[in-house]
Design a protein around this motif. Sequence first.
Motif, PDB file in Angstrom:
ATOM      1  N   PHE A  62     -11.654 -21.371  33.619  1.00  0.00           N
ATOM      2  CA  PHE A  62     -11.233 -20.246  32.789  1.00  0.00           C
ATOM      3  C   PHE A  62      -9.852 -19.712  33.160  1.00  0.00           C
ATOM      4  N   ALA A  63      -9.181 -20.342  34.131  1.00  0.00           N
ATOM      5  CA  ALA A  63      -7.854 -19.905  34.551  1.00  0.00           C
ATOM      6  C   ALA A  63      -6.908 -19.923  33.351  1.00  0.00           C
ATOM      7  N   PRO A  64      -6.003 -18.965  33.240  1.00  0.00           N
ATOM      8  CA  PRO A  64      -5.739 -17.875  34.187  1.00  0.00           C
ATOM      9  C   PRO A  64      -6.592 -16.629  33.961  1.00  0.00           C
ATOM     10  N   ALA A  65      -7.643 -16.725  33.150  1.00  0.00           N
ATOM     11  CA  ALA A  65      -8.539 -15.578  32.963  1.00  0.00           C
ATOM     12  C   ALA A  65      -9.583 -15.570  34.078  1.00  0.00           C
ATOM     13  N   PRO A  66     -10.180 -14.405  34.335  1.00  0.00           N
ATOM     14  CA  PRO A  66     -11.233 -14.373  35.360  1.00  0.00           C
ATOM     15  C   PRO A  66     -12.494 -15.100  34.901  1.00  0.00           C
ATOM     16  N   VAL A  67     -13.356 -15.430  35.844  1.00  0.00           N
ATOM     17  CA  VAL A  67     -14.626 -16.083  35.531  1.00  0.00           C
ATOM     18  C   VAL A  67     -15.491 -15.100  34.724  1.00  0.00           C
ATOM     19  N   PRO A  68     -15.942 -15.501  33.531  1.00  0.00           N
ATOM     20  CA  PRO A  68     -16.687 -14.551  32.692  1.00  0.00           C
ATOM     21  C   PRO A  68     -18.177 -14.473  33.026  1.00  0.00           C
ATOM     22  N   PHE A  69     -18.544 -14.682  34.278  1.00  0.00           N
ATOM     23  CA  PHE A  69     -19.943 -14.631  34.676  1.00  0.00           C
ATOM     24  C   PHE A  69     -20.111 -13.725  35.888  1.00  0.00           C
ATOM     25  N   THR A  70     -21.287 -13.143  36.021  1.00  0.00           N
ATOM     26  CA  THR A  70     -21.610 -12.452  37.270  1.00  0.00           C
ATOM     27  C   THR A  70     -22.305 -13.445  38.201  1.00  0.00           C
ATOM     28  N   LEU A  71     -22.524 -13.024  39.451  1.00  0.00           N
ATOM     29  CA  LEU A  71     -23.186 -13.876  40.441  1.00  0.00           C
ATOM     30  C   LEU A  71     -24.530 -13.250  40.817  1.00  0.00           C
ATOM     31  N   LEU A  72     -25.446 -14.110  41.217  1.00  0.00           N
ATOM     32  CA  LEU A  72     -26.750 -13.628  41.689  1.00  0.00           C
ATOM     33  C   LEU A  72     -27.109 -14.368  42.982  1.00  0.00           C
ATOM     34  N   HIS A  73     -27.422 -13.612  44.017  1.00  0.00           N
ATOM     35  CA  HIS A  73     -27.876 -14.229  45.263  1.00  0.00           C
ATOM     36  C   HIS A  73     -29.314 -13.808  45.537  1.00  0.00           C
ATOM     37  N   VAL A  74     -30.176 -14.790  45.724  1.00  0.00           N
ATOM     38  CA  VAL A  74     -31.533 -14.488  46.161  1.00  0.00           C
ATOM     39  C   VAL A  74     -31.519 -14.563  47.680  1.00  0.00           C
ATOM     40  N   ASP A  75     -31.555 -13.395  48.299  1.00  0.00           N
ATOM     41  CA  ASP A  75     -31.394 -13.274  49.746  1.00  0.00           C
ATOM     42  C   ASP A  75     -32.780 -13.313  50.393  1.00  0.00           C
ATOM     43  N   THR A  76     -32.999 -14.346  51.213  1.00  0.00           N
ATOM     44  CA  THR A  76     -34.325 -14.485  51.826  1.00  0.00           C
ATOM     45  C   THR A  76     -34.529 -13.492  52.960  1.00  0.00           C
TER      46      THR A  76
ATOM     47  N   TYR B 235     -13.699 -22.788  23.662  1.00  0.00           N
ATOM     48  CA  TYR B 235     -13.656 -21.417  24.145  1.00  0.00           C
ATOM     49  C   TYR B 235     -12.201 -20.963  24.124  1.00  0.00           C
ATOM     50  N   VAL B 236     -11.989 -19.716  23.711  1.00  0.00           N
ATOM     51  CA  VAL B 236     -10.624 -19.198  23.678  1.00  0.00           C
ATOM     52  C   VAL B 236     -10.381 -18.386  24.949  1.00  0.00           C
ATOM     53  N   ILE B 237      -9.347 -18.754  25.684  1.00  0.00           N
ATOM     54  CA  ILE B 237      -9.032 -18.075  26.936  1.00  0.00           C
ATOM     55  C   ILE B 237      -7.922 -17.052  26.698  1.00  0.00           C
ATOM     56  N   ARG B 238      -8.267 -15.792  26.853  1.00  0.00           N
ATOM     57  CA  ARG B 238      -7.299 -14.699  26.658  1.00  0.00           C
ATOM     58  C   ARG B 238      -7.466 -13.709  27.796  1.00  0.00           C
ATOM     59  N   PRO B 239      -6.705 -13.864  28.879  1.00  0.00           N
ATOM     60  CA  PRO B 239      -6.904 -13.004  30.048  1.00  0.00           C
ATOM     61  C   PRO B 239      -6.608 -11.527  29.770  1.00  0.00           C
ATOM     62  N   GLN B 240      -5.584 -11.262  28.966  1.00  0.00           N
ATOM     63  CA  GLN B 240      -5.148  -9.880  28.683  1.00  0.00           C
ATOM     64  C   GLN B 240      -4.976  -9.069  29.962  1.00  0.00           C
ATOM     65  N   THR B 241      -4.400  -9.716  30.974  1.00  0.00           N
ATOM     66  CA  THR B 241      -4.122  -9.026  32.237  1.00  0.00           C
ATOM     67  C   THR B 241      -2.629  -8.733  32.318  1.00  0.00           C
ATOM     68  N   ALA B 242      -2.259  -7.923  33.300  1.00  0.00           N
ATOM     69  CA  ALA B 242      -0.853  -7.581  33.484  1.00  0.00           C
ATOM     70  C   ALA B 242      -0.029  -8.844  33.724  1.00  0.00           C
ATOM     71  N   GLU B 243      -0.639  -9.775  34.436  1.00  0.00           N
ATOM     72  CA  GLU B 243       0.076 -11.011  34.774  1.00  0.00           C
ATOM     73  C   GLU B 243       0.221 -11.933  33.559  1.00  0.00           C
ATOM     74  N   HIS B 244      -0.789 -11.939  32.710  1.00  0.00           N
ATOM     75  CA  HIS B 244      -0.798 -12.830  31.535  1.00  0.00           C
ATOM     76  C   HIS B 244      -1.138 -12.039  30.272  1.00  0.00           C
ATOM     77  N   PRO B 245      -0.241 -11.161  29.849  1.00  0.00           N
ATOM     78  CA  PRO B 245      -0.592 -10.290  28.721  1.00  0.00           C
ATOM     79  C   PRO B 245      -0.724 -11.040  27.397  1.00  0.00           C
ATOM     80  N   ASP B 246       0.011 -12.139  27.238  1.00  0.00           N
ATOM     81  CA  ASP B 246       0.048 -12.805  25.935  1.00  0.00           C
ATOM     82  C   ASP B 246      -0.570 -14.189  25.946  1.00  0.00           C
ATOM     83  N   TYR B 247      -1.191 -14.563  27.060  1.00  0.00           N
ATOM     84  CA  TYR B 247      -1.739 -15.918  27.150  1.00  0.00           C
ATOM     85  C   TYR B 247      -2.891 -16.072  26.167  1.00  0.00           C
TER      86      TYR B 247
END
Lengths: 311, 443
Positions: A62-76, B235-247
């Motif tokens: 997904f770079a340069p966007a963040p990962v669009p998922f949360t994480l889950l840990h099952v802590d034993t 999937y469309v990747i659109r970060p909309q962050t300060a670093e990549h406002p128009d990506y």
Amino acid sequence: MTTVATVSEGTDNPYALSHLDSLESEAVHIFREVAGEFERPVILFSGGKDSILMLHLALKAFAPAPVPFTLLHVDTGHNFPEVLEYRDRTVAEHGLRLHVASVQEYIDAGKLRERPDGTRNPLQTVPLTEAIQQHRFDAVFGGGRRDEEKARAKERVFSLRDEFSQWDPRRQRPELWQLYNGRHAPGEHVRVFPISNWTELDVWQYIEREGIELPEIYFAHEREVFNRNGMWLTAGDWGGPKEHEKTETRQVRYRTVGDMSCTGAVDSDATTLDAVITEIAASRLTERGATRADDKMSEAAMEDRKREGYF
Amino acid sequence: MTTTAEQLSATTLLRFATAGSVDDGKSTLVGRLLHDSKSVLTDQLEAVEHASRNRGQEAPDLALLTDGLRAEREQGITIDVAYRYFATPRRRFILADTPGHVQYTRNMVTGASTAELAVVLVDARNGVVEQTRRHAAVAALLRVPHVVLAVNKMDLVDYAEPVFAAIAEEFTAYAASLGVPEITAIPISALAGDNVVEPSAHMDWYGGPTVLEHLETVPVSHDLTGCHARFPVQYVIRPQTAEHPDYRGYAGQIAAGVFRVGEPVTVLPSGRTSTIEGIDLLGDSVDIAWAPQSVTLRLSDDIDVSRGDLIAPSGDAPAVTQDVEATVCHVADEPLTVGRRVLLKHTTRTVKAIVKDIPSRLTLDDLSQHPAPGKLVANDIGRVVVRTAEPLALDAYADSRRTGSFLLIDPADGTTLSAGMAGASFAAAEEAPAADDDAEWDF
């Protein structure tokens, strides 16, 4: 010469991908399919190498966007401190959100009972499935690989689970081409295994190629261990050693990271990634055969646990 | 042992499937490949030996390596595709081990759909039988690029060259008539280990490769320059962050061919055009990318593109259609009937559809067509006509396995109903006769 073979000359095709590139491309495709088709996906993240690899692949997908998922840990409740430290540092570094389902809390609340053998791995199923229901996760990424175990070899990349998280191996959807079918009814969810087709060696080679940092327990170090059922377990307040078991200091490392009560260390001098890869390439034992007590319980231990909702 | 990480990394990956009847020795061949390539580890072998002893068998049953489910071990049969992994210094392998029973045609279709090579096993004593023809037909239908005929149990026919030559000739003629592009015949004994991993000492008349040598050297990717380039948007990747406002990038896996920066492209089904401004290969910027790389394309115009669209070179874009003619393999227990409302999943696009017609059902044994069967039941292969609610950018399966394939899905519970391959197939070469129907119209 009676061969009717028409073997093409093995010319070097400039478009041939290396096996790691092929596996990476396939895994990224799977992550993006889930992002495109599901509402509330989550990545199971334990701080072990397979889940670290998965997070790395998701970051690239997904770079340069963040990962669009949360994480889950099952802590034993019996996790290695180094691994928990790694987990929290990684979550903070990438600005991720982590849910923790705690086996200890279930035991303290009387909802789960400690097993006589002290192993907590099978106890993870209830907190896992309840967390999935509670957060209404509809896709749950797991780092399971088909080379780990023979029941896993039968698992689909997209594995439909009913409202009780159960796996029915006889009612699996055929998986054709790269057309993953993630349709499910409300309450059901899909377990997704992007690294199904990777082997243990692939994982290590990719970690080396990408320069991915791992918790230190994967590399050889001196550790207080004791022998139980042929495995070197780490001494600790989780319940070992017992009176007749003797502790000694050995140079060991871990091939898998799970609950301390059932994850064994192997004797090793491998202090670098290169050395680990050489060691695994030469090993005559599978990763689970060498170090996981829970899979030795019966011929179908994994299948039985998976049917109940285990990952 | 001087195999370094670099040498191992440089290897390529081959996905292949095995097919064979129940007693052709398929499990033995798979066991032999895994065992002789040292891919069976001690603890796995111990588990197999232990389980074999528990059942009173004298020798370890190598089939237990691949039969992983309780029901399979109980019944001693393989009921589902298993994926196996092994490696040599030259290549990595993913083996789709498919069951041989007639009623599991859908499983062979599953295994063959991602395979670049299929190994069809025959018993040298029996030669080409109906089941062999079925396996060859499925491999041809699925357009598996390479087919290996493994003539097994040569030890039981005195390693006789004429036996092998006759079977190889018959099979090659049959498979070639189905359009299988490349056939390699190898005489083997999986039990004795002849020509599986090690060359046979009993068949010096054979000058070709062993099974493993062939698997190691067969080309894994085709000449892409002749392929129609295709990019389904995932999937469309659109970060909309300060670093990549128009990506704004379109993520996907290249389904076929090559894409280059600067290339004019058309987005389907809308037909809007633009130019590739940049290609991001998982964090690296590149000038060129090809199938099956997962990349992100950036276009120079801000046009409407979303998941399910297909990006193709403007000079080589597929036509869009709402009328799909295809061959399907029905994989669900519930039959497929005319008038059935379904979902059709093609690349990253899922649309509503209705089954308008089922013109014929194929008999795999002799490739004859049965006109107007009315329905397709589990494991049937037949022609269908489907009308979709929205236009699809669909290629012929013969041109692209990736953009010519689709699933039919039950909208009610999500069950995968059928595996579809668009366009003509070898099975459509002869029109089904409809003489009786014509006669009735005369009244």
